[in-house]
Design a protein around this motif. Structure first.
Motif, PDB file in Angstrom:
ATOM      1  N   UNK A   1      -2.184  11.442  -3.979  1.00  0.00           N
ATOM      2  CA  UNK A   1      -2.199  10.036  -3.570  1.00  0.00           C
ATOM      3  C   UNK A   1      -1.415   9.191  -4.560  1.00  0.00           C
ATOM      4  N   UNK A   2      -0.815   8.131  -4.039  1.00  0.00           N
ATOM      5  CA  UNK A   2      -0.145   7.138  -4.872  1.00  0.00           C
ATOM      6  C   UNK A   2      -0.199   5.810  -4.135  1.00  0.00           C
ATOM      7  N   UNK A   3      -0.906   4.849  -4.689  1.00  0.00           N
ATOM      8  CA  UNK A   3      -1.090   3.553  -4.037  1.00  0.00           C
ATOM      9  C   UNK A   3      -0.317   2.441  -4.748  1.00  0.00           C
ATOM     10  N   UNK A   4       0.602   2.827  -5.609  1.00  0.00           N
ATOM     11  CA  UNK A   4       1.431   1.848  -6.318  1.00  0.00           C
ATOM     12  C   UNK A   4       2.866   1.956  -5.824  1.00  0.00           C
ATOM     13  N   UNK A   5       3.460   0.831  -5.430  1.00  0.00           N
ATOM     14  CA  UNK A   5       4.865   0.812  -5.056  1.00  0.00           C
ATOM     15  C   UNK A   5       5.716   0.979  -6.318  1.00  0.00           C
ATOM     16  N   UNK A   6       6.958   1.431  -6.113  1.00  0.00           N
ATOM     17  CA  UNK A   6       7.772   1.763  -7.279  1.00  0.00           C
ATOM     18  C   UNK A   6       8.027   0.544  -8.163  1.00  0.00           C
TER      19      UNK A   6
END
Length: 430
Positions: free
Chosen positions: A251-256
């Motif tokens: 999971x990754x909930x942070x935008x670049x």
């Protein structure tokens, strides 16, 4: 071409290839071996032979046909195909990219649940570089042509010496490849072909809830190969399948760029279905558009194509000082207009849901007209909101849902966007 299957009349295919019946019978029930469709009793030719209605566009499969697959091993040199992408991954992207490489090493299926604008494509680069190094055959499949066209040049730029082929209804002719970029329908051409299959936007139409395409993706992967699903809005069924089959969950909930998703605003639009014929409603919509156009260009999503065309004609006089056009899946100039929007040739682009995902424009705000229409599911509304603030510096991009009734999907979309932003905050605290 290794793994590509062709249709032949029984007994006429190459003798050194892998052969399967076009239609097999299980306890008397006929099933297509190319797409998995169970064939009804009334699907018969004049001579009484069964045929498959599920994959007719690829050529008619009957019980008098066989599927022949080239299984000749391809000996590819195990040499580096360097990734020349000039960017750098963030620390959190590196964690995900490393985990994807480990999934390839372990031959473990994976689900990457990452927010829109998190850089999913770039996080694939280390895994793809490893696959090239090992001489593996890879497919990147997605339900939407526009997503293929968006991703293909980025992969070509990142791996200029890799053998990459683009295949869809307007794509390239068949040739040898090491990485196939294609719509999910193209997977019907393959049987046990890929060491690594990446399915992007696997919750999108027409892949979602489509048993033919699900079967095609299953059969396209080698028995020891793996599948990696990428999505910002995983369906409940996909989550259940991951748990049942013990896939790796990333999971990754942070935008670049580390900014949160833009939380949609609500705008009551009475009787929006008759908006093209109502001057009062058109004036209200035009005022909303002009307020958004002060900071950004504008995408206006409409629920139906015929409605879209009527609205474009009716709205033009109210936005006479702005450059306005429309696009849909039926538009012959679709790619030209999308590129024109990227190049800044249009101020307002009215669109169907064809641009709900996988397409990136700089400096845009979004209006969803008729956000309470049934075509705007929770995942579609979230994906549309994700079109805003994807590139460049913060430009005060806004998302506005215009509605007459606050439906459950509409409320849930806003609630999930807020929940994703909270998860982003928790990730940052780690």
């Amino acid at each position: 071409m290794q793994g590509k299957q062709e249709l032949y009349p029984k007994g006429t295919g190459p003798k050194d290839a892998h052969t399967r019946p076009g239609i097999a019978f299980y306890k008397g029930r006929p099933q297509c071996q190319r797409c998995g469709t169970w064939i009804a009793e009334n699907c018969r030719l004049e001579n009484g032979a069964y045929f498959c209605p599920g994959c007719l566009l690829l050529g008619r499969v009957t019980e008098f046909h066989e599927l022949v697959t080239d299984v000749t091993p391809i000996t590819r040199p195990k040499e580096a195909v360097p990734c020349v992408w000039p960017g750098t991954l963030t620390a959190k992207q590196v964690v995900v990219a490393t985990a994807l490489k480990e999934c390839l090493d372990k031959r473990q299926n994976a689900l990457l649940w990452a927010v829109t604008g998190s850089g999913k494509t770039e996080m694939l680069f280390p895994m793809l570089e490893q696959a090239f190094r090992e001489g593996l055959q890879v497919a990147y499949a997605t339900p939407r042509i526009d997503v293929c066209n968006e991703v293909y040049p980025r992969l070509r730029q990142a791996f200029p010496s890799g053998g990459i082929l683009l295949r869809h209804s307007q794509g390239e002719e068949w040739r040898d490849f090491q990485l196939l970029v294609a719509t999910t329908h193209q997977l019907l051409h393959f049987y046990r072909a890929f060491d690594l299959l990446i399915i992007d936007e696997s919750d999108a139409f027409p892949y979602v809830d489509n048993p033919v395409l699900h079967e095609a993706s299953r059969l396209a992967v080698k028995e020891q190969g793996i599948t990696v699903h990428l999505t910002a809005t995983p369906s409940r069924e996909l989550k259940q399948q991951r748990e049942k089959e013990n896939w790796c969950l990333l999971t990754l909930f942070q935008r670049y760029h580390k900014r949160p998703l833009v939380v949609p605003e609500l705008c009551f639009m009475e009787n929006w279905r008759k908006l093209p014929e109502r001057k009062r409603g058109l004036k209200k919509l035009a005022r909303l558009c002009e307020s958004l156009l002060k900071d950004n260009r504008l995408l206006v999503f409409c629920p139906q194509i015929d409605y879209l065309k009527r609205l474009e004609q009716a709205l033009q006089p109210y936005l006479a000082q702005w450059r306005v056009t429309s696009v849909s899946a039926r538009d012959e100039k679709r790619q030209e207009k999308i590129q024109g929007m990227r190049d800044g040739k249009w101020d307002v682009l009215l669109t169907s849901t064809v641009l709900e995902r996988g397409v990136t424009f700089a400096n845009v705000s979004v209006v969803v007209l008729g956000a309470d229409h049934e075509v705007f599911t929770k995942s579609v509304l979230i994906q549309i909101a994700g079109r805003v603030d994807r590139l460049g510096e913060y430009r005060h991009g806004r998302v506005v849902y215009c509605y007459q009734e606050q439906t459950y999907p509409l409320r849930q979309a806003i609630a999930e966007i807020k929940a994703i932003n909270r998860k982003r905050g928790q990730e940052n605290a780690l």
